[in-house]
Scaffold this active site. Sequence first.
Site, PDB file in Angstrom:
ATOM      1  N   SER A  48      12.198  33.100  57.211  1.00  0.00           N
ATOM      2  CA  SER A  48      10.889  32.193  57.514  1.00  0.00           C
ATOM      3  C   SER A  48      11.306  30.843  56.881  1.00  0.00           C
ATOM      4  O   SER A  48      11.955  30.801  56.036  1.00  0.00           O
ATOM      5  CB  SER A  48       9.775  32.949  56.715  1.00  0.00           C
ATOM      6  OG  SER A  48       8.772  31.866  56.487  1.00  0.00           O
ATOM      7  N   TYR A  99       6.152  35.776  48.687  1.00  0.00           N
ATOM      8  CA  TYR A  99       6.799  35.917  50.133  1.00  0.00           C
ATOM      9  C   TYR A  99       7.711  35.157  50.270  1.00  0.00           C
ATOM     10  O   TYR A  99       8.887  35.064  50.695  1.00  0.00           O
ATOM     11  CB  TYR A  99       5.670  35.741  51.184  1.00  0.00           C
ATOM     12  CG  TYR A  99       6.176  35.694  52.592  1.00  0.00           C
ATOM     13  CD1 TYR A  99       6.157  37.093  53.325  1.00  0.00           C
ATOM     14  CD2 TYR A  99       6.523  34.545  53.344  1.00  0.00           C
ATOM     15  CE1 TYR A  99       6.687  36.771  54.625  1.00  0.00           C
ATOM     16  CE2 TYR A  99       6.667  34.397  54.373  1.00  0.00           C
ATOM     17  CZ  TYR A  99       6.875  35.518  55.262  1.00  0.00           C
ATOM     18  OH  TYR A  99       7.193  35.428  56.500  1.00  0.00           O
TER      19      TYR A  99
END
Length: 230
Positions: free
Chosen positions: A137, A153
Amino acid sequence: MKSVLITGANKGIGFETARQLALKGFYVFITGRDEAKLSAALDKLKNESAYVESILMDVSKDESVINAAELFTERKVQLDVIINNAGILLKEDRSLLQNDLDFLQAVINTNSYGAVRVIQAFTPLMKNPGRIINISSGGGSMTDPVGGWSPAYCVSKTLLNSFTRHFAYELSGRGISVNAVCPGWVKTDMGGKSAPRSVEQGAETQVWLASDAPHKLTGKIFRDKSEIKW
Ligand code: NAP
């Protein structure tokens, strides 16, 4: 026929990646942690290709990954491609000051160590040449500004990026390329309804890396089929 194993493929980007690779003629193993969801996904994929199978595998658990790899060994399955797609983003993930280490550990255990477990267990079952793709990501980027969203995350994806580079180095002698992909912000259960990208767009780069990209590309991170900064 080329074969691919995709983790967390019962929905979202993983499912769409499985669908696109099945249409490209791959033998696709979808894996997931929930038997009922996995079986529903398999039924949908079977409308597109006969060459799809599902295997129960929870990437957060050593035993589950080892059991799945043993099943492949018994059946003498050899893999061309592994896509580490499974990931979690928890709604409580708002502050590293407030979330304790158990919380951080749970996120890293799935998003970073999940890929490590799968690579360690399945690499012996890979062909030469082979390809490993880790779905990362932009949140893990060390060159973008810190955004203030889901810090655990983001840290887990930075760690995944680092694992990607080290595995690329270690597996270069085995003929296995290892790359990471940022799919962009994609409309899924994780990405939410406001995300600008469709799952089709979110799957494109890993489908390319699994099939048509030059094999010499390794130890890199891609978005929209172009290399980006870590
Ligand atoms: P999603 O719709 O929430 O799907 C995540 C998938 O991972 C689900 O199939 C989920 O299974 C599975 N999973 C979670 N924990 C697992 C475990 N322990 N073992 C096996 N499977 C597990 O999310 P998505 O948007 O498709 O995300 C796919 C990947 O893209 C993730 O790695 C995510 O971090 C990355 N990504 C997404 C976006 C975005 O905007 N959507 C942006 C950047 C990166 P269950 O159904 O059982 O929960």
